[in-house]
Design an enzyme around this catalytic site. Structure first.
Site, PDB file in Angstrom:
ATOM      1  N   HIS A 163      52.013  33.786 -38.544  1.00 20.82           N
ATOM      2  CA  HIS A 163      52.458  32.606 -37.787  1.00 20.82           C
ATOM      3  C   HIS A 163      51.242  31.769 -37.346  1.00 20.82           C
ATOM      4  CE1 HIS A 163      55.236  30.669 -34.699  1.00 20.82           C
ATOM      5  NE2 HIS A 163      54.038  30.296 -34.283  1.00 20.82           N
ATOM      6  N   GLU A 164      50.219  32.448 -36.802  1.00 17.71           N
ATOM      7  CA  GLU A 164      49.046  31.717 -36.280  1.00 17.71           C
ATOM      8  C   GLU A 164      48.213  31.127 -37.407  1.00 17.71           C
ATOM      9  OE1 GLU A 164      49.242  30.994 -33.302  1.00 17.71           O
ATOM     10  OE2 GLU A 164      50.592  32.560 -32.610  1.00 17.71           O
ATOM     11  N   HIS A 198      49.608  27.978 -38.532  1.00 15.98           N
ATOM     12  CA  HIS A 198      49.252  26.846 -37.668  1.00 15.98           C
ATOM     13  C   HIS A 198      47.945  26.197 -38.131  1.00 15.98           C
ATOM     14  CE1 HIS A 198      52.048  26.494 -34.342  1.00 15.98           C
ATOM     15  NE2 HIS A 198      52.023  27.789 -34.096  1.00 15.98           N
ATOM     16  N   GLN A 235      47.334  23.875 -31.352  1.00 19.09           N
ATOM     17  CA  GLN A 235      48.359  23.812 -30.297  1.00 19.09           C
ATOM     18  C   GLN A 235      47.797  23.315 -28.966  1.00 19.09           C
ATOM     19  OE1 GLN A 235      49.871  28.015 -31.151  1.00 19.09           O
ATOM     20  NE2 GLN A 235      51.718  26.927 -30.538  1.00 19.09           N
ATOM     21  N   CYS A 281      57.594  30.028 -30.715  1.00 21.20           N
ATOM     22  CA  CYS A 281      56.303  29.338 -30.805  1.00 21.20           C
ATOM     23  C   CYS A 281      56.135  28.529 -29.529  1.00 21.20           C
ATOM     24  CB  CYS A 281      56.302  28.418 -32.028  1.00 21.20           C
ATOM     25  SG  CYS A 281      54.781  27.479 -32.208  1.00 21.20           S
ATOM     26  N   LEU A 282      54.945  28.576 -28.935  1.00 18.71           N
ATOM     27  CA  LEU A 282      54.730  27.861 -27.674  1.00 18.71           C
ATOM     28  C   LEU A 282      54.846  26.337 -27.852  1.00 18.71           C
ATOM     29  CD1 LEU A 282      51.847  30.002 -26.128  1.00 18.71           C
ATOM     30  CD2 LEU A 282      54.272  30.007 -25.476  1.00 18.71           C
ATOM     31  N   GLY A 313      50.244  34.701 -28.837  1.00 19.36           N
ATOM     32  CA  GLY A 313      49.256  34.113 -29.733  1.00 19.36           C
ATOM     33  C   GLY A 313      49.232  32.609 -29.572  1.00 19.36           C
TER      34      GLY A 313
HETATM   35 NI    NI Z   1      53.282  28.949 -32.929  1.00 15.25          NI
END
Ligand code: NI
Length: 169
Positions: A134-135, A138, A50, A92-93, A45
């Site tokens: 989570h997304e 963000h 991000q 998380c990226l 995701g």
């Molecule tokens: Ni993340």
């Protein structure tokens, strides 16, 4: 096109995203680029902040590009129902190498718009529920380290500062 993923503590990650109001070709190009970027990073995701775009848009694909039907786009998403609890490891990226357990609701129902602006509702459980929470976090400028226990967050921030000093972050 593969986009650059910004890392913590880039300020855009802590800002709430602006609602998406234009459902045009530019938006669809951003969505396609976000999927390409997610796959290139072996993520499941990615949220627009991000990639430095402060907008309420996220893409999820739990199959990591293997199942076309698993390609999910959520624009201006809201959680309308959540129930139960799960405590599983997340990454998380924008936090490479960091994996920690975080408490999330076990199930969620969300309302969102698709790439053409059409509203829909979707239920998610287990990994999908976790990923959605989570997304969507963000998009509110909320990062998963702030969902960790204070102790784990402090250890994680210390680890990040160490990597920053060593030039490996
Ligand atoms: Ni993340």
């Amino acid at each position: 096109m593969i986009l650059k993923i910004v890392k913590y503590p880039e300020p855009v990650l802590s800002q709430p995203g602006e609602p998406v109001t234009e459902f045009n070709a530019e938006l669809r190009k951003l969505i396609a680029d976000m999927f390409e970027t997610t796959y290139a990073s072996q993520g499941i995701g990615l949220a627009a902040p991000q990639v430095g775009v402060s907008k309420r848009l996220t893409v999820i694909d739990l199959s990591m590009g293997k199942e076309p039907k698993d390609k999910l786009v959520f624009i201006n998403p809201e959680i309308i129902l959540s129930e139960g609890k799960q405590y599983e490891e997340e990454g998380c990226l924008s936090f490479p190498e960091i994996h920690e357990k975080v408490v999330r609701a076990a199930k969620v129902c969300i309302r969102a718009q698709d790439a053409h602006g059409k509203w829909f509702e979707m239920d998610g459980a287990e990994l999908l529920a976790r990923c959605l929470q989570h997304e969507i976090d963000h998009l509110d400028g909320m990062l998963f380290i702030f969902r960790m226990s204070a102790l784990k967050r402090d250890l994680t921030l210390r680890r990040i500062r160490k990597m920053q000093r060593e030039g490996t972050w």
